[in-house]
Design an enzyme around this catalytic site. Structure first.
Site, short mmCIF file in Angstrom:
data_model
loop_
_atom_site.label_atom_id
_atom_site.label_comp_id
_atom_site.label_asym_id
_atom_site.label_seq_id
_atom_site.Cartn_x
_atom_site.Cartn_y
_atom_site.Cartn_z
N HIS A 157 -1.64 -5.54 1.86
CA HIS A 157 -2.72 -6.53 1.95
C HIS A 157 -2.43 -7.68 1.08
O HIS A 157 -1.68 -7.74 0.23
CB HIS A 157 -3.80 -5.78 0.94
CG HIS A 157 -4.79 -5.04 1.92
ND1 HIS A 157 -4.94 -3.75 1.59
CD2 HIS A 157 -5.74 -5.34 2.73
CE1 HIS A 157 -5.93 -3.20 2.43
NE2 HIS A 157 -6.50 -4.15 3.43
N CYS A 181 -8.54 -2.08 8.28
CA CYS A 181 -6.77 -1.94 7.54
C CYS A 181 -6.40 -0.47 7.33
O CYS A 181 -5.32 -0.17 7.80
CB CYS A 181 -7.04 -2.85 6.22
SG CYS A 181 -7.37 -4.47 6.46
N ARG A 224 -18.50 -0.21 5.51
CA ARG A 224 -19.23 -1.02 4.69
C ARG A 224 -19.99 -1.94 5.64
O ARG A 224 -21.43 -2.10 5.63
CB ARG A 224 -18.99 -1.59 3.52
CG ARG A 224 -20.08 -1.92 2.69
CD ARG A 224 -19.35 -2.79 1.42
NE ARG A 224 -18.16 -3.53 1.65
CZ ARG A 224 -18.62 -4.87 1.83
NH1 ARG A 224 -19.96 -5.38 2.02
NH2 ARG A 224 -17.57 -5.70 2.30
N GLU A 247 0.69 -1.18 -0.03
CA GLU A 247 0.05 0.04 -0.03
C GLU A 247 0.92 1.35 -0.14
O GLU A 247 1.81 1.24 0.70
CB GLU A 247 -0.97 0.07 1.29
CG GLU A 247 -1.85 -1.06 1.19
CD GLU A 247 -3.05 -1.05 0.09
OE1 GLU A 247 -2.98 0.14 -0.36
OE2 GLU A 247 -3.57 -2.09 -0.08
#
Length: 212
Positions: free
Chosen positions: A165, A142, A89, A79
């Site tokens: 990830h 995360c 979500r 990342e």
């Protein structure tokens, strides 16, 4: 000292490959003669950063590599940037579901990884493992941990850190009809990222961006 973190299972899964791979990567690093430790974080807003801060207090790490599961992705994703927003979500494991809340009130809009992300990508690619530089860590726990890590490290000169990830495990991928990767392969990739980060002062200049 290299500190790796992974998460407990979430979203109805019984395992989390980020923790399995982080723990195995720490073993591989120790087999190579490097000091390394792995810590499991709760998949919960707030509590995850508290646990990370406690781990940083326990281990005098020079490199901190936090790892999370990104089900649906096919590559190990190094990342680039963490953003200062929680927008969930689904609820976390504590039942919290923040929407459009800052990770750190008043903090910078974003932090970049302080790891040599492209050199890390090149090191993993050289092993034949699918890997990419990712431009988003999402807005779930995360990214929350990634931002929290970089905010903590910004207050202490010395340690460098970032976030990776990993896909579903092979078994999870088969169960969900999604890409998957063996835990041992993930662990090799994480160990390569960690050692590259520890041994590289300046990143390489290669294209690894995205059009969307």
């Amino acid at each position: 000292m290299i500190l790796l973190t992974g998460f407990e299972p979430f979203g109805g899964e019984s395992t989390n490959p980020s923790w399995q791979a982080a723990r195995r990567a720490a073993e591989l690093l120790r087999e190579q003669g490097r000091e390394a430790a792995a810590v499991e974080l709760p998949c919960a807003f707030g509590r995850s950063i508290d646990a990370l801060e406690a781990a940083l207090g326990r281990f005098p790490a020079e490199i901190v590599l936090c790892v999370g599961q990104a089900g649906g992705r096919g590559d190990v994703s190094v990342e680039r940037v963490a953003i200062n927003v929680d927008d969930a979500r689904i609820p976390d494991n504590a039942g919290r579901r923040p929407i459009d809340e800052p990770v750190v009130p008043g903090g910078p809009a974003a932090y970049f990884s302080s790891l040599p992300i492209k050199a890390c990508r090149e090191a993993v690619a050289a092993l034949g493992i699918p890997v990419e530089v990712s431009q988003t860590a999402g807005t779930y726990v995360c990214n929350h941990v990634f931002y929290g890590l970089m905010h903590l490290l910004a207050q202490h000169a010395g340690p460098r850190g970032g976030f990776v990830h990993v896909p579903f495990s092979t078994e999870q991928g088969e169960a969900h009809g999604q890409p998957g990767l063996a835990i041992d392969v993930m662990a090799v990739a994480l160990a390569a990222i960690a050692t590259t980060a520890a041994d590289t002062d300046r990143d390489v200049r290669v294209a690894a961006g995205a059009e969307h």
